[in-house]
Design a protein around this motif. Structure first.
Motif, mmCIF file in Angstrom:
data_model
loop_
_atom_site.group_PDB
_atom_site.id
_atom_site.type_symbol
_atom_site.label_atom_id
_atom_site.label_comp_id
_atom_site.label_asym_id
_atom_site.label_seq_id
_atom_site.Cartn_x
_atom_site.Cartn_y
_atom_site.Cartn_z
ATOM 1 N N TYR A 254 1.473 7.227 -6.697
ATOM 2 C CA TYR A 254 0.532 8.332 -6.952
ATOM 3 C C TYR A 254 1.178 9.674 -6.642
ATOM 4 O O TYR A 254 1.011 10.638 -7.387
ATOM 5 C CB TYR A 254 -0.758 8.152 -6.142
ATOM 6 N N ARG B 132 0.854 -1.209 0.000
ATOM 7 C CA ARG B 132 0.000 0.000 0.000
ATOM 8 C C ARG B 132 0.884 1.251 0.000
ATOM 9 O O ARG B 132 0.573 2.237 -0.687
ATOM 10 C CB ARG B 132 -0.931 -0.010 1.219
ATOM 11 N N GLN C 71 -5.309 5.402 1.959
ATOM 12 C CA GLN C 71 -6.281 5.595 0.863
ATOM 13 C C GLN C 71 -6.226 4.465 -0.165
ATOM 14 O O GLN C 71 -7.019 4.445 -1.093
ATOM 15 C CB GLN C 71 -6.001 6.928 0.144
ATOM 16 N N ILE C 72 -5.268 3.558 0.003
ATOM 17 C CA ILE C 72 -5.084 2.482 -0.988
ATOM 18 C C ILE C 72 -5.672 1.169 -0.473
ATOM 19 O O ILE C 72 -5.419 0.773 0.659
ATOM 20 C CB ILE C 72 -3.578 2.259 -1.281
ATOM 21 N N THR D 241 -1.212 11.298 -1.756
ATOM 22 C CA THR D 241 -1.936 10.065 -1.395
ATOM 23 C C THR D 241 -1.250 9.409 -0.208
ATOM 24 O O THR D 241 -0.018 9.296 -0.181
ATOM 25 C CB THR D 241 -1.914 9.059 -2.585
ATOM 26 N N ARG E 254 -7.663 3.599 -5.306
ATOM 27 C CA ARG E 254 -7.252 4.784 -4.541
ATOM 28 C C ARG E 254 -8.536 5.555 -4.249
ATOM 29 O O ARG E 254 -9.206 6.045 -5.157
ATOM 30 C CB ARG E 254 -6.279 5.664 -5.324
ATOM 31 N N ALA F 185 0.935 4.123 -2.910
ATOM 32 C CA ALA F 185 0.704 5.544 -2.548
ATOM 33 C C ALA F 185 1.865 6.401 -3.065
ATOM 34 O O ALA F 185 1.663 7.500 -3.589
ATOM 35 C CB ALA F 185 0.549 5.670 -1.035
#
Ligand SMILES: Cc1ncc(COP(=O)(O)O)c(C=O)c1O
Length: 472
Positions: free
Chosen positions: A167, A160, A178-179, A174, A331, A164
């Protein structure tokens, strides 16, 4: 499938048809122009044509000419007169929904020489060189995880974090929270639509589109409406109109090397699209599966979620790394984080640890597709485009800057019979109608993936050419 009464204005119809041909009667040119838009999937079943009076003013033609063109369309099954609505486009034979992307069962059958059919129904590259070494390295890390339960419903923390970071590198702030790691993009998509769409919601999608996500929406009970796109990309004016008219709960967006057309939307277009979604209070579900599949130069584009916090992005390792990993991710914008994560755990309890270790390592040691694969796939794209253009001069396709397929415009609406004939010649093709969202107006199109080994492509070309000569 829900057929919307979408309306096309006289001005827009005029710009879509372009100048009328000078030879032959004007009514025949006008009717032919409209029929072409239907056959090309640019005008969908259920579209309401402008009134005869509006078109007379717009085109500067006589009332008799426009009436005669509309009457010819009705006689040939391309339109119907509907009380209260006026003249409405129909697709001859009636609307038929696009199917799922066919699975390659036929490829298992052998031809007389004992060879498998060449499977051009699925667009995915093989694993890059070094895959086995990544698995071996992950195996060495596995003992550290064996003593635990092995459940990571939202994904391995280190994976994760890597996603992130990717991104953030692309310009989108990010955090790992959020993942959510999923078993591929399609599974991520299924979790998102369940989280954000009550059954029966309206959803807007571009047509053509990737068929399995459309099938997933249908199975969820969503009412899917289509907005047509051309080979030159998303028509943001049409999207804006459709968002205002339909007010869908969500829109499926493929700005990054759209499957099957291969088009890429620039930053300005992304920002405009995101603003239109915000204005309509519509959640954008952005399929980023093909984001890494650029062949000429890395595009200078930002994720669409940079421009709105109403956008859920869905990514995949299937094309950039390997489909056999069966890994993808979501995401989430912070507002939807809770809804998406709880839906994820109601569907399944996470992806396999070993594959997540493999992908984490691949992301740590390099971002996505190795240069070698990029070079090879670019050469196949160029070869297939040049070879089919040369051998089938009536076929036209843009040379896409990315994605895995050429999207050919055929000189005649023969896509389905072409696919049937090609199968007899040992080549499996997905006809244009498979990519249609709500009608079968894509008979003028065929998709040919190019990321196959060169020998397979070389074997496919004579089969496609022979099949076309048989049906054209
Ligand atoms: C546009 C698009 N979305 C989603 C998918 C599914 O990806 P995954 O293998 O990660 O489930 C594909 C695979 O072909 C695709 O082309």
């Amino acid at each position: 499938m829900d057929v919307q009464n979408r309306r096309v204005s006289a001005t827009r119809l005029h710009s879509m048809i372009g100048p009328l041909a000078e030879e032959g009667p004007a009514y025949a040119s006008l009717a032919r122009g409209i029929r072409r838009l239907v056959a090309n999937g640019r005008m969908l079943h259920g579209t309401v044509l402008p009134s005869e009076r509006e078109l007379v003013t717009e085109l500067g033609l006589s009332r008799t000419t426009v009436s005669r063109a509309y009457s010819e369309l009705r006689d040939r099954g391309f339109a119907t007169a509907r009380q209260g609505s006026g003249t409405v486009i129909t697709v001859p034979g009636g609307p038929a929904s696009g199917g799922q992307e066919p699975m390659p069962d036929g490829a298992i059958e052998l031809d007389a020489a004992g060879r498998h059919a060449v499977d051009l129904t699925c667009a995915a590259p093989s694993a890059p060189v070094g895959m086995v070494e990544h698995y071996e390295a992950a195996m060495a890390q596995l003992p550290a995880y064996i003593s635990g339960m092995g459940y990571f419903p939202l994904g391995l923390p280190e994976l994760r974090s890597e996603i992130a970071r990717m991104y953030r590198q692309r310009g989108l702030e990010t955090s790992p929270e959020q993942i959510v790691v999923t078993n591929g993009a399609l599974a991520g998509f299924a979790a998102v639509i369940r989280a954000v769409l009550p059954p029966g919601s309206r959803v807007l999608a571009e047509s053509p589109s990737y068929p399995n996500t459309i099938a997933s929406l249908r199975h969820h009970g969503a009412r899917v409406s289509a907005v047509p796109i051309g080979p030159d990309g998303t028509d943001l004016e049409a999207v804006g109109q459709a968002l205002r008219r339909i007010q869908p709960a969500a829109m499926l967006c493929l700005p990054d090397f759209h499957n099957p057309t291969g088009t890429l939307l620039d930053n300005e277009g992304r920002e405009r699209w995101a603003r239109q979604l915000d204005a309509a209070k519509t959640v954008g579900i952005v399929d980023e599966t093909a984001v890494d599949l650029w062949w000429d130069r890395e595009p200078d584009v930002k994720p669409m979620a940079v421009y709105s916090d109403r956008i859920v992005s869905i990514g995949s390792a299937s094309k950039s790394h390997w489909g056999g990993l069966r890994l993808g991710w979501i995401r989430c914008p912070r507002s939807l984080q809770g809804a998406v994560t709880s839906m994820r755990t109601s569907l399944d309890l996470g992806a396999p640890v070993l594959e997540q270790l493999v992908l984490t390592r691949m992301l740590q040691t390099g971002n996505g597709l190795p240069d070698e694969s990029r070079k090879r796939i670019r050469a196949e794209r160029d070869w297939l485009h040049a070879t089919l253009s040369d051998q089938l001069p009536g076929w036209k396709a843009n040379l896409p800057a990315g994605g895995l397929s050429l999207w050919w415009n055929l000189p005649a609406p023969r896509s389905t019979v072409l696919a049937e004939a090609a199968a007899r010649h040992g080549v499996l093709l997905a006809p244009g109608s498979v990519f249609a969202v709500e009608d079968h107006g894509l008979e003028h199109w065929i998709r040919t993936p190019f990321a196959l080994p060169h020998e397979e492509l070389e074997r496919a070309v004579p089969g496609i050419v022979a099949a076309w000569h048989e049906v054209a």
